[in-house]
Design a protein around this motif. Structure first.
Motif, PDB file in Angstrom:
ATOM      1  N   LEU A 234      -6.862  14.336  -3.641  1.00 21.84           N
ATOM      2  CA  LEU A 234      -7.940  14.243  -2.660  1.00 21.84           C
ATOM      3  C   LEU A 234      -7.522  13.264  -1.581  1.00 21.84           C
ATOM      4  O   LEU A 234      -7.083  12.154  -1.883  1.00 21.84           O
ATOM      5  CB  LEU A 234      -9.230  13.764  -3.330  1.00 21.84           C
ATOM      6  CG  LEU A 234     -10.487  13.664  -2.469  1.00 21.84           C
ATOM      7  CD1 LEU A 234     -10.931  15.062  -2.043  1.00 21.84           C
ATOM      8  CD2 LEU A 234     -11.606  12.974  -3.242  1.00 21.84           C
ATOM      9  N   ALA A 235      -7.632  13.666  -0.315  1.00 21.97           N
ATOM     10  CA  ALA A 235      -7.234  12.809   0.802  1.00 21.97           C
ATOM     11  C   ALA A 235      -8.263  12.928   1.917  1.00 21.97           C
ATOM     12  O   ALA A 235      -8.847  13.999   2.131  1.00 21.97           O
ATOM     13  CB  ALA A 235      -5.851  13.200   1.325  1.00 21.97           C
TER      14      ALA A 235
ATOM     15  N   ARG B  32     -16.131   0.193   9.226  1.00 23.79           N
ATOM     16  CA  ARG B  32     -14.716   0.460   9.467  1.00 23.79           C
ATOM     17  C   ARG B  32     -14.317   1.778   8.823  1.00 23.79           C
ATOM     18  O   ARG B  32     -14.835   2.135   7.764  1.00 23.79           O
ATOM     19  CB  ARG B  32     -13.849  -0.667   8.895  1.00 23.79           C
ATOM     20  CG  ARG B  32     -14.043  -2.011   9.549  1.00 23.79           C
ATOM     21  CD  ARG B  32     -13.145  -3.041   8.874  1.00 23.79           C
ATOM     22  NE  ARG B  32     -13.515  -3.240   7.478  1.00 23.79           N
ATOM     23  CZ  ARG B  32     -12.647  -3.419   6.485  1.00 23.79           C
ATOM     24  NH1 ARG B  32     -11.337  -3.391   6.739  1.00 23.79           N
ATOM     25  NH2 ARG B  32     -13.054  -3.627   5.248  1.00 23.79           N
ATOM     26  N   ALA B  33     -13.406   2.492   9.453  1.00 26.03           N
ATOM     27  CA  ALA B  33     -12.879   3.742   8.906  1.00 26.03           C
ATOM     28  C   ALA B  33     -11.498   3.479   8.326  1.00 26.03           C
ATOM     29  O   ALA B  33     -10.612   2.989   9.018  1.00 26.03           O
ATOM     30  CB  ALA B  33     -12.808   4.816   9.994  1.00 26.03           C
ATOM     31  N   LEU B  34     -11.329   3.789   7.043  1.00 27.77           N
ATOM     32  CA  LEU B  34     -10.059   3.613   6.361  1.00 27.77           C
ATOM     33  C   LEU B  34      -9.626   4.943   5.758  1.00 27.77           C
ATOM     34  O   LEU B  34     -10.454   5.718   5.289  1.00 27.77           O
ATOM     35  CB  LEU B  34     -10.174   2.566   5.243  1.00 27.77           C
ATOM     36  CG  LEU B  34     -10.592   1.152   5.639  1.00 27.77           C
ATOM     37  CD1 LEU B  34     -10.760   0.300   4.397  1.00 27.77           C
ATOM     38  CD2 LEU B  34      -9.568   0.534   6.580  1.00 27.77           C
ATOM     39  N   GLY B  35      -8.337   5.188   5.760  1.00 26.44           N
ATOM     40  CA  GLY B  35      -7.837   6.356   5.075  1.00 26.44           C
ATOM     41  C   GLY B  35      -7.820   6.136   3.565  1.00 26.44           C
ATOM     42  O   GLY B  35      -7.719   5.006   3.086  1.00 26.44           O
ATOM     43  N   PHE B  36      -7.960   7.208   2.807  1.00 20.61           N
ATOM     44  CA  PHE B  36      -7.853   7.077   1.355  1.00 20.61           C
ATOM     45  C   PHE B  36      -7.079   8.259   0.790  1.00 20.61           C
ATOM     46  O   PHE B  36      -7.017   9.349   1.361  1.00 20.61           O
ATOM     47  CB  PHE B  36      -9.234   6.957   0.690  1.00 20.61           C
ATOM     48  CG  PHE B  36      -9.982   8.253   0.544  1.00 20.61           C
ATOM     49  CD1 PHE B  36      -9.781   9.077  -0.551  1.00 20.61           C
ATOM     50  CD2 PHE B  36     -10.908   8.639   1.498  1.00 20.61           C
ATOM     51  CE1 PHE B  36     -10.475  10.264  -0.681  1.00 20.61           C
ATOM     52  CE2 PHE B  36     -11.607   9.824   1.377  1.00 20.61           C
ATOM     53  CZ  PHE B  36     -11.388  10.644   0.280  1.00 20.61           C
ATOM     54  N   LEU B  37      -6.477   8.009  -0.373  1.00 24.86           N
ATOM     55  CA  LEU B  37      -5.723   9.022  -1.101  1.00 24.86           C
ATOM     56  C   LEU B  37      -6.066   8.880  -2.573  1.00 24.86           C
ATOM     57  O   LEU B  37      -6.075   7.760  -3.102  1.00 24.86           O
ATOM     58  CB  LEU B  37      -4.215   8.839  -0.881  1.00 24.86           C
ATOM     59  CG  LEU B  37      -3.290   9.845  -1.579  1.00 24.86           C
ATOM     60  CD1 LEU B  37      -3.499  11.247  -0.999  1.00 24.86           C
ATOM     61  CD2 LEU B  37      -1.831   9.415  -1.400  1.00 24.86           C
ATOM     62  N   GLY B  38      -6.355   9.988  -3.212  1.00 27.85           N
ATOM     63  CA  GLY B  38      -6.755   9.935  -4.613  1.00 27.85           C
ATOM     64  C   GLY B  38      -6.078  11.005  -5.442  1.00 27.85           C
ATOM     65  O   GLY B  38      -5.615  12.029  -4.922  1.00 27.85           O
ATOM     66  N   ALA B  39      -6.003  10.762  -6.740  1.00 26.30           N
ATOM     67  CA  ALA B  39      -5.502  11.737  -7.704  1.00 26.30           C
ATOM     68  C   ALA B  39      -6.491  11.809  -8.850  1.00 26.30           C
ATOM     69  O   ALA B  39      -7.103  10.798  -9.222  1.00 26.30           O
ATOM     70  CB  ALA B  39      -4.114  11.335  -8.212  1.00 26.30           C
TER      71      ALA B  39
ATOM     72  N   MET C  44      -7.837   6.057  -6.955  1.00 23.33           N
ATOM     73  CA  MET C  44      -7.980   6.122  -5.500  1.00 23.33           C
ATOM     74  C   MET C  44      -7.382   4.892  -4.851  1.00 23.33           C
ATOM     75  O   MET C  44      -7.446   3.786  -5.402  1.00 23.33           O
ATOM     76  CB  MET C  44      -9.457   6.251  -5.101  1.00 23.33           C
ATOM     77  CG  MET C  44     -10.128   7.530  -5.540  1.00 23.33           C
ATOM     78  SD  MET C  44     -11.880   7.579  -5.031  1.00 23.33           S
ATOM     79  CE  MET C  44     -11.692   7.612  -3.242  1.00 23.33           C
ATOM     80  N   GLN C  45      -6.820   5.101  -3.684  1.00 19.11           N
ATOM     81  CA  GLN C  45      -6.345   4.016  -2.824  1.00 19.11           C
ATOM     82  C   GLN C  45      -7.139   4.085  -1.530  1.00 19.11           C
ATOM     83  O   GLN C  45      -6.996   5.031  -0.743  1.00 19.11           O
ATOM     84  CB  GLN C  45      -4.848   4.156  -2.549  1.00 19.11           C
ATOM     85  CG  GLN C  45      -4.251   3.057  -1.698  1.00 19.11           C
ATOM     86  CD  GLN C  45      -3.988   1.783  -2.492  1.00 19.11           C
ATOM     87  OE1 GLN C  45      -3.955   1.817  -3.715  1.00 19.11           O
ATOM     88  NE2 GLN C  45      -3.818   0.669  -1.795  1.00 19.11           N
ATOM     89  N   VAL C  46      -8.018   3.096  -1.309  1.00 15.77           N
ATOM     90  CA  VAL C  46      -8.846   3.033  -0.101  1.00 15.77           C
ATOM     91  C   VAL C  46      -8.353   1.860   0.730  1.00 15.77           C
ATOM     92  O   VAL C  46      -8.531   0.698   0.341  1.00 15.77           O
ATOM     93  CB  VAL C  46     -10.332   2.866  -0.449  1.00 15.77           C
ATOM     94  CG1 VAL C  46     -11.174   2.826   0.835  1.00 15.77           C
ATOM     95  CG2 VAL C  46     -10.808   3.986  -1.355  1.00 15.77           C
TER      96      VAL C  46
ATOM     97  N   LEU D 245      -8.747   1.802  -6.825  1.00 16.60           N
ATOM     98  CA  LEU D 245      -9.919   2.041  -7.676  1.00 16.60           C
ATOM     99  C   LEU D 245      -9.522   2.894  -8.863  1.00 16.60           C
ATOM    100  O   LEU D 245      -8.640   3.755  -8.756  1.00 16.60           O
ATOM    101  CB  LEU D 245     -11.027   2.772  -6.912  1.00 16.60           C
ATOM    102  CG  LEU D 245     -11.573   2.188  -5.608  1.00 16.60           C
ATOM    103  CD1 LEU D 245     -12.533   3.170  -4.970  1.00 16.60           C
ATOM    104  CD2 LEU D 245     -12.269   0.887  -5.885  1.00 16.60           C
ATOM    105  N   VAL D 246     -10.191   2.674  -9.993  1.00 19.89           N
ATOM    106  CA  VAL D 246     -10.085   3.545 -11.155  1.00 19.89           C
ATOM    107  C   VAL D 246     -11.508   3.940 -11.534  1.00 19.89           C
ATOM    108  O   VAL D 246     -12.342   3.072 -11.813  1.00 19.89           O
ATOM    109  CB  VAL D 246      -9.393   2.850 -12.343  1.00 19.89           C
ATOM    110  CG1 VAL D 246      -9.320   3.792 -13.537  1.00 19.89           C
ATOM    111  CG2 VAL D 246      -8.005   2.376 -11.956  1.00 19.89           C
ATOM    112  N   LEU D 247     -11.787   5.253 -11.534  1.00 23.27           N
ATOM    113  CA  LEU D 247     -13.125   5.763 -11.794  1.00 23.27           C
ATOM    114  C   LEU D 247     -13.080   6.819 -12.887  1.00 23.27           C
ATOM    115  O   LEU D 247     -12.121   7.587 -12.981  1.00 23.27           O
ATOM    116  CB  LEU D 247     -13.734   6.378 -10.527  1.00 23.27           C
ATOM    117  CG  LEU D 247     -13.858   5.485  -9.290  1.00 23.27           C
ATOM    118  CD1 LEU D 247     -14.257   6.320  -8.083  1.00 23.27           C
ATOM    119  CD2 LEU D 247     -14.868   4.376  -9.536  1.00 23.27           C
ATOM    120  N   GLY D 248     -14.110   6.876 -13.694  1.00 23.35           N
ATOM    121  CA  GLY D 248     -14.241   7.912 -14.705  1.00 23.35           C
ATOM    122  C   GLY D 248     -15.672   8.426 -14.733  1.00 23.35           C
ATOM    123  O   GLY D 248     -16.616   7.683 -14.438  1.00 23.35           O
ATOM    124  N   GLY D 249     -15.851   9.696 -15.072  1.00 24.46           N
ATOM    125  CA  GLY D 249     -17.187  10.266 -15.118  1.00 24.46           C
ATOM    126  C   GLY D 249     -17.150  11.751 -15.405  1.00 24.46           C
ATOM    127  O   GLY D 249     -16.206  12.265 -16.015  1.00 24.46           O
TER     128      GLY D 249
END
Length: 210
Positions: free
Chosen positions: A39-40, A59-66, A96-98, A103-107
């Motif tokens: 996810l990007a 602020r707008a930041l790019g993010f990349l997630g797996a 995720m990298q914001v 970040l590390v998320l689970g759900g």
């Protein structure tokens, strides 16, 4: 001789019984397989600072997630033109990298999988999914727990690949030090609950079963 018709009817019924049982047998369950996704997009952070009186802006930041999910394959196309719909609850882990923070998320995702055959003006056949997700985890955005909600949709290319988008929000409480408040004879510290902050995320998604 009068027993002959009854015997013939009984034999016919016994011969047809396996056919009826096979017709009424439930469809096999869809097995779960690991699905990897990427996810990007961009995230709007510091939404709590968006105050026209102080001039603060998000602020707008790019993010990349797996992501790694234990998903089910899409439902089979119906035998005749129409729709086939299956519901599912999918466990998922996200990294995720914001900006400069991780970040590390689970759900879980509460997902609706749809297969349509020869529908619409163009008589299209396609398989897709829509979902609502709830996750929680930790990361550099906050000292404590970070919550996340997400709405997404994908369309399948074959039985493995899927492409789509997701819109979500990250929520946490700011870790602010207690502020001294002057009072007669000294000071006290304001230990009020930290304000809630949030970030809005918008991204595109690509995934495939392993």
């Amino acid at each position: 001789m009068r027993l002959a018709p009854a015997a013939a009817a009984l034999a016919a019924a016994l011969a047809a019984a396996p056919t009826f049982a096979a017709a009424e047998a439930p469809a096999p369950a869809r097995g779960r397989t690991p699905t990897l996704g990427v996810l990007a997009g961009f995230a709007l952070v510091d939404l709590g600072e968006a105050d026209p009186y102080t001039g603060g802006e998000p602020r707008a930041l790019g993010f990349l997630g797996a992501s790694l999910a234990w998903d089910t394959p899409p439902p089979a196309y119906p035998a005749t033109p129409g729709y086939a719909v299956e519901g599912d609850v999918v466990p998922e882990i996200q990294l995720m990298q914001v900006g400069d923070g991780g970040l590390v998320l689970g759900g879980v995702r509460v997902e609706l999988d749809i297969a349509q055959k020869e529908q619409g003006l163009l008589r299209l056949s396609a398989r897709s999914s829509i979902w609502v997700a709830a996750r929680a985890g930790v990361g550099d955005l906050a000292e404590g727990l970070i919550g996340a909600v997400e709405l997404g949709s994908t369309i399948y290319a074959g039985s493995a690949w899927r492409f789509g988008y997701a819109v979500g929000a990250l929520m946490w409480r700011d870790d602010q030090a207690a502020e001294p408040l002057p009072v007669d004879g000294g000071v006290i510290y304001n230990d009020a609950e930290a304000p809630l902050d949030a970030a809005l995320t918008i991204g595109i998604f690509v995934g495939s079963t392993m």
